[in-house]
Design an enzyme around this catalytic site. Structure first.
Site, PDB file in Angstrom:
ATOM      1  N   GLY A  79       0.806  -1.218   0.000  1.00 13.92           N
ATOM      2  CA  GLY A  79       0.000   0.000   0.000  1.00 13.92           C
ATOM      3  C   GLY A  79       0.835   1.264   0.000  1.00 13.92           C
ATOM      4  O   GLY A  79       0.498   2.247  -0.677  1.00 13.92           O
ATOM      5  N   ASN A 162      -8.142   3.769   8.612  1.00 12.01           N
ATOM      6  CA  ASN A 162      -7.578   2.627   9.329  1.00 12.01           C
ATOM      7  C   ASN A 162      -7.735   2.712  10.845  1.00 12.01           C
ATOM      8  O   ASN A 162      -7.699   1.707  11.521  1.00 12.01           O
ATOM      9  CB  ASN A 162      -6.102   2.441   8.966  1.00 12.01           C
ATOM     10  CG  ASN A 162      -5.334   3.734   8.964  1.00 12.01           C
ATOM     11  OD1 ASN A 162      -5.658   4.669   8.228  1.00 12.01           O
ATOM     12  ND2 ASN A 162      -4.323   3.819   9.804  1.00 12.01           N
ATOM     13  N   CYS A 348       3.106   6.047  22.239  1.00 13.14           N
ATOM     14  CA  CYS A 348       4.114   4.981  22.285  1.00 13.14           C
ATOM     15  C   CYS A 348       3.827   3.846  21.311  1.00 13.14           C
ATOM     16  O   CYS A 348       4.710   3.070  20.976  1.00 13.14           O
ATOM     17  CB  CYS A 348       4.217   4.399  23.677  1.00 13.14           C
ATOM     18  SG  CYS A 348       4.312   5.668  24.926  1.00 13.14           S
TER      19      CYS A 348
HETATM   20  C1  LIG Z   1      -1.767  -0.507   5.859  1.00 14.43           C
HETATM   21  C2  LIG Z   1      -2.191   0.675   5.092  1.00 14.43           C
HETATM   22  C3  LIG Z   1      -1.322   1.296   4.175  1.00 14.43           C
HETATM   23  C4  LIG Z   1       0.084   0.823   3.958  1.00 14.43           C
HETATM   24  O1  LIG Z   1       0.124  -0.411   3.342  1.00 14.43           O
HETATM   25  P1  LIG Z   1       1.469  -1.334   3.390  1.00 14.43           P
HETATM   26  O2  LIG Z   1       1.090  -2.530   2.595  1.00 14.43           O
HETATM   27  O3  LIG Z   1       1.719  -1.611   4.840  1.00 14.43           O
HETATM   28  O4  LIG Z   1       2.560  -0.540   2.778  1.00 14.43           O
HETATM   29  C5  LIG Z   1      -1.800   2.396   3.486  1.00 14.43           C
HETATM   30  N1  LIG Z   1      -3.029   2.877   3.694  1.00 14.43           N
HETATM   31  C6  LIG Z   1      -3.879   2.328   4.576  1.00 14.43           C
HETATM   32  C7  LIG Z   1      -5.245   2.899   4.745  1.00 14.43           C
HETATM   33  C8  LIG Z   1      -3.493   1.210   5.304  1.00 14.43           C
HETATM   34  O5  LIG Z   1      -4.335   0.681   6.189  1.00 14.43           O
END
Ligand SMILES: *Cc1c(COP(=O)(O)O)cnc(C)c1O
Length: 404
Positions: A79, A162, A348
Site C-alpha cells: 500500500g 484505518n 508509544c
Molecule cells: C496498511 C495501510 C497502508 C500501507 O500499506 P502497506 O502494505 O503496509 O505498505 C496504506 N493505507 C492504509 C489505509 C493502510 O491501512
C-alpha cells in the site's frame, strides 16, 4: 475482579486493521511459485513463461474485481508503494514545467503513506490542502469543491480510515470531479486526478472503479489475508504516471524489479476471496461490532465512540473507543498479558512517537487520544472472544481509573 492470569491466558487477535494472517487457500495458491515454478517471468524458456502466465492470470483476476482492464493494474510491494506511485507518479509530470505552484487536496486523516508523501511535496514546489473531517471523521464533497483551485492537479482521499473505520464518500467525490474535469477542459485548466487509498476498504466495500470514478486506487495484500509487501495500483488508461523505480522495465516500466511471483499470485487470490465473501462477512462482523459497542456502553461509564456510527459510514470490523482517565498504553499492555492484542491512539504505539493524528483531527483532546483503544475484528473473531475481552476489559478500565 480480574480473572487469574495463568489459567486464562488466551490468544485473541483484535488488530486486523494492523495486519491479517495469511489465508490458507492463499498460501496454497502461492506454494507452487516458491519452489517448482521459480522462473523469472522475463525469461523466454518454459519456467519463465509459466511465471509470466501466473502473473497475467493474477492481473486478470484483479481487473475483474476492479471492473477494469488488466493493463490498468500495476503490481507493487504494498500500500505504501502504491500510494507513493499514485501521488508522485502524477505530480512529477508537473515538476519542472514552471515555477508555478501546483495544488493538491487530501484529508487530515490519511494513512502516513499518503500524509508523509504530501508533506515531502510541500517542501518542493507544491501546495497541499488538508481537508478537515469534523467530529464524525468524514470529509464532505462541499469541502472538496471549496478547496479546488485553477492549479489543482490531484485529489487524494482514503476510501476507509484505518483508525476509526469511517468510510469516505469516494463515489460522490469521483462523480463530481469527473464533471468538473469536463468544465475545466473547456477552460483549458489542468485535469484533476483522483486517487483513493482503499487498503482498509478491500475486505468490506465494492472496488468497482467505474462506479467509484477514481483514476487511481491503492490496494495491498497485508490487510486482506494476503502476503505482506504485496499490492497493486489501479491507474485508469490515459493517466500518465512517472515511475519511481528505474530498472529492467517490468510492469510496463512503472515498477522495475524481478516480479514477486508468489506475492502477486497471493495478492490476487486474497483479493478475490475477500471480495467474494465481503457482503456476508461484513454482516457478521457488523453484528459483532454493534454487540460490543452496546455492552461497553452498558458496562463502562464515560465512554465515547471515535468515528461515525451512522449506518453505512463505518467499516463493519472497526471498534474505536475513548475512555476518560485511562492510559491506553497501560490498557494495551494489561490486555496483552491476558493474550488479547489491540491497539491504541497513544504516542508509544506508533513508530514516530506521535499521538494519533486521526483522533486529533476529529477533535479529541490529548487525554482522550491517549485513552483510546482500537479493536478491529476479522475472520477468526467470534462472540465468545468478544465476551472474554469484555470480561477482562471492563474490570481493567474500572481499576485503572481508580488508580489515576
Ligand atoms: C496498511 C495501510 C497502508 C500501507 O500499506 P502497506 O502494505 O503496509 O505498505 C496504506 N493505507 C492504509 C489505509 C493502510 O491501512
Amino acid at each position: 475482579m480480574l480473572p487469574k492470569l495463568k489459567k486464562l491466558k488466551k490468544n485473541i487477535y483484535l488488530d486486523y486493521a494492523a495486519t491479517t494472517p495469511l489465508e490458507p487457500k492463499v498460501e496454497q495458491a502461492m506454494r507452487p511459485f516458491l519452489r517448482e515454478n521459480f522462473g523469472n517471468p522475463s525469461s523466454l524458456y518454459e519456467a519463465g513463461r509459466k511465471a509470466k502466465i501466473a502473473i497475467e492470470f493474477a492481473r486478470e483476476q484483479t481487473a475483474k474485481i476492479l471492473n477494469c482492464k488488466p493493463a490498468e493494474i500495476v503490481f507493487t510491494a504494498g500500500g505504501t508503494e502504491s500510494a507513493n506511485l499514485a501521488i508522485l507518479g502524477v505530480v512529477r509530470n508537473h515538476e519542472n514545467k514552471s515555477a508555478k505552484k501546483y495544488h493538491i487536496i487530501t484529508t487530515s486523516i490519511e494513512h502516513h503513506a499518503v500524509l508523509r508523501t504530501m508533506q515531502a511535496l510541500e517542501k518542493q514546489n507544491f501546495t497541499v490542502t488538508y481537508l478537515s473531517v469534523g467530529e464524525e471523521g468524514i470529509v464532505n464533497l462541499e469541502a472538496v469543491k471549496k478547496a479546488i483551485r485553477p492549479e489543482t492537479i490531484l485529489v487524494s482521499v482514503m476510501y476507509a480510515n484505518n483508525e476509526i473505520g469511517t468510510i469516505q464518500p469516494i463515489e460522490e467525490i469521483g462523480r463530481w470531479l469527473k464533471a468538473e474535469n469536463t468544465r475545466r477542459q473547456a477552460k483549458k485548466l489542468s485535469r484533476i486526478y483522483f486517487h483513493a487509498d482503499a487498503c482498509q476498504a478491500a475486505g468490506a466495500l465494492s472496488l468497482d472503479t467505474h462506479i467509484l470514478n477514481v483514476d487511481l486506487l491503492t490496494l495491498n495484500g497485508s490487510k486482506i489475508y494476503g502476503p505482506k509487501q504485496t499490492g497493486c495500483l489501479y491507474g485508469r488508461a490515459g493517466v500518465n504516471l512517472k515511475t519511481l523505480i528505474y530498472g529492467g522495465g517490468q510492469e510496463k516500466n512503472l515498477r522495475s524489479g524481478t516480479e514477486n511471483v508468489p506475492g502477486i499470485v497471493g495478492f490476487a487470490a486474497a483479493l478475490s476471496l475477500v471480495q467474494k465473501n465481503r457482503i456476508q462477512e461484513s454482516k457478521r462482523l457488523a453484528t459483532l461490532r454493534d454487540y460490543f459497542f452496546k455492552k461497553i456502553k452498558q458496562q463502562i461509564s464515560n465512554t465515547i465512540i471515535n468515528g461515525s456510527v451512522k449506518q453505512g459510514t463505518r467499516l463493519p470490523n472497526n471498534i474505536n473507543i475513548a475512555f476518560n482517565k485511562i492510559d491506553g498504553e497501560a490498557l494495551l499492555l494489561y490486555l496483552d498479558s491476558y493474550g488479547i492484542a489491540v491497539s491504541t491512539g497513544s504516542a508509544c504505539s506508533t513508530n514516530d512517537n506521535q499521538p494519533s493524528h486521526v483522533l486529533k483531527a476529529i477533535g479529541r483532546p490529548p487525554e482522550l487520544v491517549t485513552g483510546s483503544l482500537r479493536l478491529t475484528l476479522g475472520a477468526s473473531t467470534t462472540k465468545q472472544e468478544l465476551d472474554y475481552t469484555l470480561k477482562i476489559l471492563v474490570p481493567l478500565v474500572k481499576e485503572l481509573r481508580v488508580v489515576s
